[in-house]
Design a protein around this motif. Structure first.
Motif, PDB file in Angstrom:
ATOM      1  N   GLY A 272       2.468  10.286  -2.281  1.00 10.12           N
ATOM      2  CA  GLY A 272       3.918  10.356  -2.279  1.00 10.12           C
ATOM      3  C   GLY A 272       4.541   8.993  -2.091  1.00 10.12           C
ATOM      4  N   VAL A 273       4.007   8.219  -1.112  1.00 11.00           N
ATOM      5  CA  VAL A 273       4.503   6.867  -0.878  1.00 11.00           C
ATOM      6  C   VAL A 273       4.257   5.982  -2.100  1.00 11.00           C
ATOM      7  CG1 VAL A 273       4.208   4.778   0.513  1.00 11.00           C
ATOM      8  CG2 VAL A 273       4.213   7.009   1.611  1.00 11.00           C
ATOM      9  N   LEU A 274       3.119   6.165  -2.752  1.00 11.09           N
ATOM     10  CA  LEU A 274       2.771   5.332  -3.904  1.00 11.09           C
ATOM     11  C   LEU A 274       3.568   5.697  -5.154  1.00 11.09           C
ATOM     12  CD1 LEU A 274      -1.127   5.027  -3.587  1.00 11.09           C
ATOM     13  CD2 LEU A 274       0.640   3.480  -2.746  1.00 11.09           C
ATOM     14  N   GLY A 275       4.298   6.803  -5.093  1.00 10.00           N
ATOM     15  CA  GLY A 275       5.105   7.195  -6.243  1.00 10.00           C
ATOM     16  C   GLY A 275       4.360   7.984  -7.286  1.00 10.00           C
ATOM     17  N   VAL A 276       3.221   8.548  -6.934  1.00 12.34           N
ATOM     18  CA  VAL A 276       2.459   9.389  -7.870  1.00 12.34           C
ATOM     19  C   VAL A 276       2.105  10.711  -7.183  1.00 12.34           C
ATOM     20  CG1 VAL A 276       1.515   7.619  -9.409  1.00 12.34           C
ATOM     21  CG2 VAL A 276       0.426   8.010  -7.188  1.00 12.34           C
ATOM     22  N   ARG A 305      -1.075   1.397  -8.750  1.00  7.95           N
ATOM     23  CA  ARG A 305       0.174   1.422  -7.998  1.00  7.95           C
ATOM     24  C   ARG A 305       0.191   0.340  -6.910  1.00  7.95           C
ATOM     25  NH1 ARG A 305       4.175   2.287  -9.771  1.00  7.95           N
ATOM     26  NH2 ARG A 305       5.099   2.831  -7.747  1.00  7.95           N
ATOM     27  N   TRP A 314       3.211  -2.551   1.552  1.00  9.14           N
ATOM     28  CA  TRP A 314       2.551  -1.239   1.514  1.00  9.14           C
ATOM     29  C   TRP A 314       2.124  -0.804   2.919  1.00  9.14           C
ATOM     30  CZ3 TRP A 314       3.609   1.747  -2.144  1.00  9.14           C
ATOM     31  CH2 TRP A 314       3.607   1.388  -3.485  1.00  9.14           C
ATOM     32  N   ASP A 317       5.061   0.810   4.674  1.00  7.67           N
ATOM     33  CA  ASP A 317       5.490   2.093   4.126  1.00  7.67           C
ATOM     34  C   ASP A 317       4.431   3.184   4.306  1.00  7.67           C
ATOM     35  OD1 ASP A 317       7.821   0.897   3.401  1.00  7.67           O
ATOM     36  OD2 ASP A 317       7.371   0.768   1.259  1.00  7.67           O
TER      37      ASP A 317
END
Length: 391
Positions: A272-276, A305, A314, A317
């Protein structure tokens, strides 16, 4: 038992949970001295018996602090040093008297090494039935192992630890610290405390035996379990974990970040944090078993990512999302991190910086009252005490 107390206040002597216990430390190098230092920090009075040449680690340098090996300094605080040459009658008599008075005796000579001086377990227990006598060896006291000298590096090799350490297509490596000695020292301390607890009920001590090879096999945990319970022989995988993924360093835009998603929930938060986020529902990756089986494909997707941003970005986050991760620090950076977290990792003992005892006790905390002793620094004091009648 009455013990020498010069150098400690009454408050310090009574505060530690092991206050009043006398430990005769006939050990040297690392496993034994580490165990006895842990006991000393917790209040035991430790008398470090050294031969005329002193503990080997006194000469293991560099690095040095004020001309003294930092290796020696790291594992010998809160002890008193007395030089006793067991080939000399008066010194041998003093050693036997120390053993007779001791609650605990720790030694790591080759099996039977002290017995030839009348200081083996049977001889000591004959005059001191309450003694907890801890023997540390490389390969045990059996007929095959007793004659084998045991150093940490050798046991890292023969136990299989080195076969697991290093790049998958590279040479085996030793761990960056004498981890088997440290684990064995911890096992010795646990064994001593267990035997002391048993003595409280029976009034009698016992012989505690630990060896480097057994400690190594126990310390290899899941890897030895794979062999004995699963019939699988582990192999080198570099920084990869045989049973978890992702659980390794992964490259970001400016360097590696260690990511440890230990369960399905953490993996879902990570992607989710990585955007996938869709990767958490991909049948290949939804469960840990699938992530391990398909680690190559998943790693490529995660790295794609992660390479878009710096590792510190990273780190902030991913940590905020509740997923364990961290940079690969140098040791000084690790100490600094512990300081920032309020763990107060460094204590000064007589002006000598030292790493804090790792156990925190709310009512009977560890204490620090004596710096690592010079060779025979307390010899006269200990000899006077041994020559005097017991209270």
């Amino acid at each position: 038992m009455t013990v020498p107390t010069e150098g400690r206040s009454t408050e310090e002597r009574s505060r530690g949970p092991l206050a009043g216990l006398l430990v005769a430390d006939f050990s040297r190098v690392l496993a034994g001295p580490y165990a006895t230092m842990l006991l000393a920090d917790l209040g035991a009075e430790v008398v470090k018996v050294e031969g005329p040449g002193g503990d080997d680690t006194r000469t293991w340098a560099p690095p040095l602090r004020d001309g003294v090996s930092t290796y020696y300094l790291g594992i010998n605080r809160n002890k008193r040093s007395v030089v006793l040459d067991l080939s000399v009658d008066d010194d041998l008599a003093a050693a036997r008297e120390l053993a007779r008075r001791a609650d605990v005796l720790v030694e790591n000579l080759r099996p039977g090494g002290l017995a030839r001086f009348g200081l083996g377990y049977d001889e000591v227990a004959a005059t001191n039935p309450g003694v907890v006598y801890a023997s540390i060896s490389g390969f045990g006291s059996g007929p095959e192992g007793r004659s084998l000298p045991g150093y940490d590096l050798i046991v890292q090799a023969v136990s299989g630890l080195m076969s697991l350490t290093g790049d998958a297509d590279g040479s085996p490596y030793r761990a960056g610290v004498a981890v088997i000695d440290v684990v064995t020292g911890l096992h010795a301390a646990v064994g001593v405390l267990s035997a002391l607890h048993a003595r409280a009920g029976t009034g009698r001590g016992q012989h505690v035996e630990v060896d480097l090879l057994s400690s190594a096999l126990s310390g290899l945990v899941n890897q030895t379990s794979a062999v004995v319970a699963g019939g699988v022989v582990p192999f080198r995988m570099g920084n990869s974990h045989p049973s978890l993924f992702p659980y390794e360093p992964l490259p970001c835009a400016d360097g590696d970040l260690v990511v440890a998603a230990g369960n399905d929930g953490q993996f879902r938060r990570l992607v989710g944090v990585l955007g996938v986020p869709e990767l958490a529902d991909d049948p290949r990756f939804a469960r840990n078993e699938g992530r391990v089986a398909n680690r190559r494909e998943l790693r490529a997707l995660l790295v794609e990512r992660l390479r878009t941003r710096a590792k510190d970005e990273w780190f902030a986050d991913i940590t905020a999302a509740g997923v364990p991760c961290g940079p690969i620090n140098t040791v000084d950076q690790g100490v600094a991190l512990a300081q920032r977290l309020g763990l107060d990792p460094v204590v000064a003992v007589g002006g000598v910086p030292s790493v804090r005892h790792p156990i925190r006790l709310s009512a009977t905390p560890a204490g620090y009252w004596l710096p690592p002793p010079g060779l025979d620094e307390h010899g006269a004091e200990v000899r006077r005490w041994l020559a005097a009648p017991e209270d």
